[in-house]
Design an enzyme around this catalytic site. Structure first.
Site, mmCIF file in Angstrom:
data_model
loop_
_atom_site.group_PDB
_atom_site.id
_atom_site.type_symbol
_atom_site.label_atom_id
_atom_site.label_comp_id
_atom_site.label_asym_id
_atom_site.label_seq_id
_atom_site.Cartn_x
_atom_site.Cartn_y
_atom_site.Cartn_z
ATOM 1 N N HIS A 104 -8.772 -9.537 -5.952
ATOM 2 C CA HIS A 104 -8.858 -9.772 -4.525
ATOM 3 C C HIS A 104 -9.719 -9.761 -3.827
ATOM 4 O O HIS A 104 -9.809 -9.026 -2.519
ATOM 5 C CB HIS A 104 -7.676 -8.540 -4.043
ATOM 6 C CG HIS A 104 -8.285 -7.007 -3.714
ATOM 7 N ND1 HIS A 104 -8.284 -6.703 -5.369
ATOM 8 C CD2 HIS A 104 -8.253 -6.644 -2.977
ATOM 9 C CE1 HIS A 104 -8.725 -5.377 -4.911
ATOM 10 N NE2 HIS A 104 -8.438 -5.166 -3.414
HETATM 11 C C1 UD1 Z 1 -6.860 -5.293 2.101
HETATM 12 C C2 UD1 Z 1 -8.532 -4.178 2.258
HETATM 13 C C3 UD1 Z 1 -9.483 -4.179 0.958
HETATM 14 C C4 UD1 Z 1 -8.308 -3.482 0.010
HETATM 15 C C5 UD1 Z 1 -7.316 -4.334 -0.916
HETATM 16 C C6 UD1 Z 1 -5.927 -3.506 -0.997
HETATM 17 C C7 UD1 Z 1 -9.718 -4.674 4.595
HETATM 18 C C8 UD1 Z 1 -10.653 -5.514 4.779
HETATM 19 N N1 UD1 Z 1 -8.994 -5.073 2.798
HETATM 20 O O1 UD1 Z 1 -7.814 -6.359 1.162
HETATM 21 O O2 UD1 Z 1 -10.006 -3.239 0.982
HETATM 22 O O3 UD1 Z 1 -8.846 -3.369 -0.845
HETATM 23 O O4 UD1 Z 1 -6.455 -4.673 1.124
HETATM 24 O O5 UD1 Z 1 -5.444 -4.519 -2.019
HETATM 25 O O6 UD1 Z 1 -9.084 -3.736 4.859
HETATM 26 N N2 UD1 Z 1 -1.447 -11.003 1.886
HETATM 27 C C9 UD1 Z 1 0.297 -11.153 2.208
HETATM 28 N N3 UD1 Z 1 0.542 -10.252 1.843
HETATM 29 C C10 UD1 Z 1 0.495 -9.298 2.472
HETATM 30 C C11 UD1 Z 1 -0.705 -8.733 2.621
HETATM 31 C C12 UD1 Z 1 -1.327 -10.050 2.510
HETATM 32 O O7 UD1 Z 1 0.442 -12.381 1.809
HETATM 33 O O8 UD1 Z 1 1.816 -7.998 2.359
HETATM 34 C C13 UD1 Z 1 -2.285 -11.773 2.541
HETATM 35 C C14 UD1 Z 1 -2.469 -13.272 3.418
HETATM 36 O O9 UD1 Z 1 -2.790 -14.248 3.641
HETATM 37 C C15 UD1 Z 1 -4.112 -12.049 4.092
HETATM 38 C C16 UD1 Z 1 -4.578 -12.213 2.508
HETATM 39 O O10 UD1 Z 1 -3.783 -11.736 1.669
HETATM 40 O O11 UD1 Z 1 -4.537 -12.980 4.436
HETATM 41 C C17 UD1 Z 1 -5.374 -10.907 2.484
HETATM 42 O O12 UD1 Z 1 -4.912 -9.739 3.582
HETATM 43 P P1 UD1 Z 1 -5.928 -8.738 4.010
HETATM 44 O O13 UD1 Z 1 -4.937 -7.213 3.960
HETATM 45 O O14 UD1 Z 1 -6.517 -9.374 5.618
HETATM 46 O O15 UD1 Z 1 -6.579 -7.733 3.261
HETATM 47 P P2 UD1 Z 1 -6.842 -8.070 1.007
HETATM 48 O O16 UD1 Z 1 -7.002 -9.012 1.138
HETATM 49 O O17 UD1 Z 1 -4.982 -6.665 1.021
HETATM 50 N N1 UDP Z 2 -1.288 -2.322 -8.382
HETATM 51 C C1 UDP Z 2 -0.291 -1.581 -8.461
HETATM 52 N N2 UDP Z 2 0.403 -3.273 -8.385
HETATM 53 C C2 UDP Z 2 -0.264 -4.897 -9.016
HETATM 54 C C3 UDP Z 2 -1.996 -4.269 -8.755
HETATM 55 C C4 UDP Z 2 -2.697 -2.651 -8.421
HETATM 56 O O1 UDP Z 2 0.697 -0.516 -8.664
HETATM 57 O O2 UDP Z 2 0.395 -4.899 -9.490
HETATM 58 C C5 UDP Z 2 -2.403 -0.422 -7.842
HETATM 59 C C6 UDP Z 2 -3.164 0.061 -8.912
HETATM 60 O O3 UDP Z 2 -2.679 0.759 -9.805
HETATM 61 C C7 UDP Z 2 -4.805 0.583 -8.188
HETATM 62 C C8 UDP Z 2 -4.237 -0.127 -6.379
HETATM 63 O O4 UDP Z 2 -2.795 -1.053 -6.856
HETATM 64 O O5 UDP Z 2 -3.954 2.113 -7.973
HETATM 65 C C9 UDP Z 2 -5.158 -0.483 -6.641
HETATM 66 O O6 UDP Z 2 -4.906 -1.208 -5.090
HETATM 67 P P1 UDP Z 2 -6.136 -2.628 -5.225
HETATM 68 O O7 UDP Z 2 -6.743 -3.286 -6.104
HETATM 69 O O8 UDP Z 2 -5.119 -4.128 -3.491
HETATM 70 O O9 UDP Z 2 -7.060 -1.714 -3.874
HETATM 71 P P2 UDP Z 2 -8.523 -1.319 -4.070
HETATM 72 O O10 UDP Z 2 -8.496 -0.047 -4.729
HETATM 73 O O11 UDP Z 2 -9.489 -2.256 -4.155
HETATM 74 O O12 UDP Z 2 -9.136 -1.209 -2.679
#
Ligand code: UD1
Ligand code: UDP
Length: 440
Positions: free
Chosen positions: A209
């Protein structure tokens, strides 16, 4: 004492859960603020259910938007709550926009900030997360670092050693506690039940992601090319909504049609996901949390990045950085599958993130700081003393604490040969080279 916790995304919920449990167990007054950055049931609510957490007291509902707008909305919302609730400390976790927003807002209101998982550095400012971490650390009063390496990163940036507390990472607390629960209950997620993961061999769990992959078409294509060739593995890919959106926008989604070895499913709940990881032969990911969970669960991990703020996982031998390079991904994945010794060496990597007591250590330290009045932030009332920074080779038995008391000094960096070590109070400085600030 009142503790406010700010969280907003899946990993923050998971990694703060052990601390929230500990706060509740000790009967400490607590306020939980959800920024609403993640809002899909599969990205937020399901984790509150799996981790048995209370519903947040506030949800700011920022949802998805650009970094500036999202962070600005968070700041506005968090400020209103903090002004109303007047906590003694605001806890933030990791490196998301909530960390930046919470730390800046609380800092400017002169409320102590506790940064859980502080001190991680990728040294790559193209990552939004690296900017968030560094800015948050400017206003932080308590740095809860997972490892000595992260403590040293902070010292090198001039943060004071007496605010740095090595706790381990709460990911280990969560992992240990919840894997046991997960193993005793039936799999909830339909998709995983249908795949019968308990009887499946050669599982490769994939998550992806990160902006540096999802926003870069050539990197995405490089990774996908490797996935398509890895027909000897069962690739299970609980897809992040961001990645799904990008694949669809780029017309890459349909390219997975007819590939029987790739199973793209919705993000799964934490308990089922822990089980999936623990049954995997290999984890392929760009996630921060998964790199840590892989070494905790003794599963080899290949990281789809060119750098990591979790270098400990590479140092102990459990993680290899493969970037988005098709050939490098294929070579390493196949080696793990076919070369038992290579795979075992990765599995046997010693977990650098502690013994699952990070939450206890974190809340112990908060209570201690509170009792000692260290959470009260006041403007200085005395004329500032000047100091000079000195360097010295120590050749007598003297601990850091004794040296500081004797010299009216604060020890800064300590070198043991070529390696930097963290200056705990009791560390014997004999034979070490140190820098220290001497007050006049
Ligand atoms: C965010 C964090 C990242 C973290 C990740 C965990 C920041 C800058 N980024 O990235 O560090 O690793 O969360 O997963 O804070 N979206 C949905 N539904 C949701 C959430 C997001 O559809 O519930 C989609 C939307 O299209 C959105 C995109 O995901 O634009 C990105 O979501 P966003 O929260 O901006 O960043 P993440 O990539 O989730
Ligand atoms: N995770 C989960 N279900 C999923 C994918 C990830 O429960 O389908 C959990 C995973 O065990 C970990 C956390 O989500 O604890 C990681 O989140 P993510 O990779 O979104 O964020 P990051 O750690 O890169 O910030």
């Amino acid at each position: 004492m009142k503790i406010a916790t700010v969280l907003g995304t899946r990993p923050e919920i998971i990694k703060m859960a052990p601390i929230l449990d500990e706060i509740e167990k000790r009967g400490i007054d607590s306020v939980l603020i959800h920024t609403g950055q993640h809002y899909d049931k599969e990205m937020s609510d399901n984790f509150f259910k799996d981790l048995e957490l209370s519903t947040p007291d506030y949800n700011i509902q920022v949802e998805s938007s650009s970094h500036g707008k999202q962070t600005g909305l968070m700041m506005k919302g968090i400020e209103e709550v903090i002004l109303d609730e007047k906590p003694d400390i605001v806890l933030v976790q990791g490196d998301t926009n909530a960390v930046l927003a919470g730390a800046v807002v609380a800092g400017k209101l002169h409320i102590a900030v506790g940064h859980v998982e502080a001190g991680l550095r990728s040294f790559d400012l193209t990552m939004p997360e690296e900017i968030n971490r560094k800015i948050a650390d400017i206003t932080t009063q308590m740095y809860f670092v997972p490892t000595e390496k992260s403590a040293i990163n902070l010292l090198a940036e001039d943060f004071p050693r007496d605010k740095i507390i090595e706790t381990g990472n709460t990911v280990v607390d969560a992992c240990f506690r919840h894997l046991e629960i997960a193993e005793k209950r039936p799999i909830e997620e339909d998709s995983l039940r249908e795949l019968d993961i308990e009887n499946m061999d050669n599982i490769l769990t994939l998550t992806m992601h990160r902006a540096e992959n999802t926003d870069d078409e050539s990197r995405l294509r490089g990774i996908i090319a490797a996935l398509k060739e890895l027909t000897e593995m069962n690739i299970i890919f609980p897809i992040h909504p961001r990645t799904k959106k990008t694949l669809k926008n780029l017309g890459l989604w349909d390219g997975f049609n007819g590939l029987d070895h790739i199973h793209i499913i919705k993000p799964v709940g934490y308990l089922d996901f822990l089980l999936l990881m623990s049954k995997s032969t290999l984890i392929l990911t760009d996630s921060g949390g998964l790199q840590e969970e892989a070494v905790t669960l003794s599963v080899p991990v290949l990281t789809l990045r060119y750098n990591t703020e979790r270098p400990e996982t590479v140092d102990v031998g459990g993680n290899i950085l493969v970037g988005a390079d098709t050939d490098v991904i294929l070579e390493n994945a196949r080696k793990i599958l076919t070369d038992e010794e290579f795979a075992n060496n990765m599995k046997n990597a010693i977990n650098p993130y502690g013994d699952g007591t990070a939450a206890i250590k974190t809340v112990d330290a908060i209570e201690d700081f509170y009792k000692r009045g260290l959470l009260n932030i006041k403007a200085p009332e005395e004329v500032a003393t000047s100091f000079v920074r000195k360097i010295e080779a120590i050749d007598t038995d003297i601990t850091v604490k004794e040296f500081e008391d004797k010299n009216k000094a604060v020890v800064h960096l300590v070198y043991d040969g070529e390696a930097m070590v963290f200056p705990n109070d009791e560390l014997n400085l004999n034979g070490k080279m140190i820098t220290y600030d001497k007050y006049q």
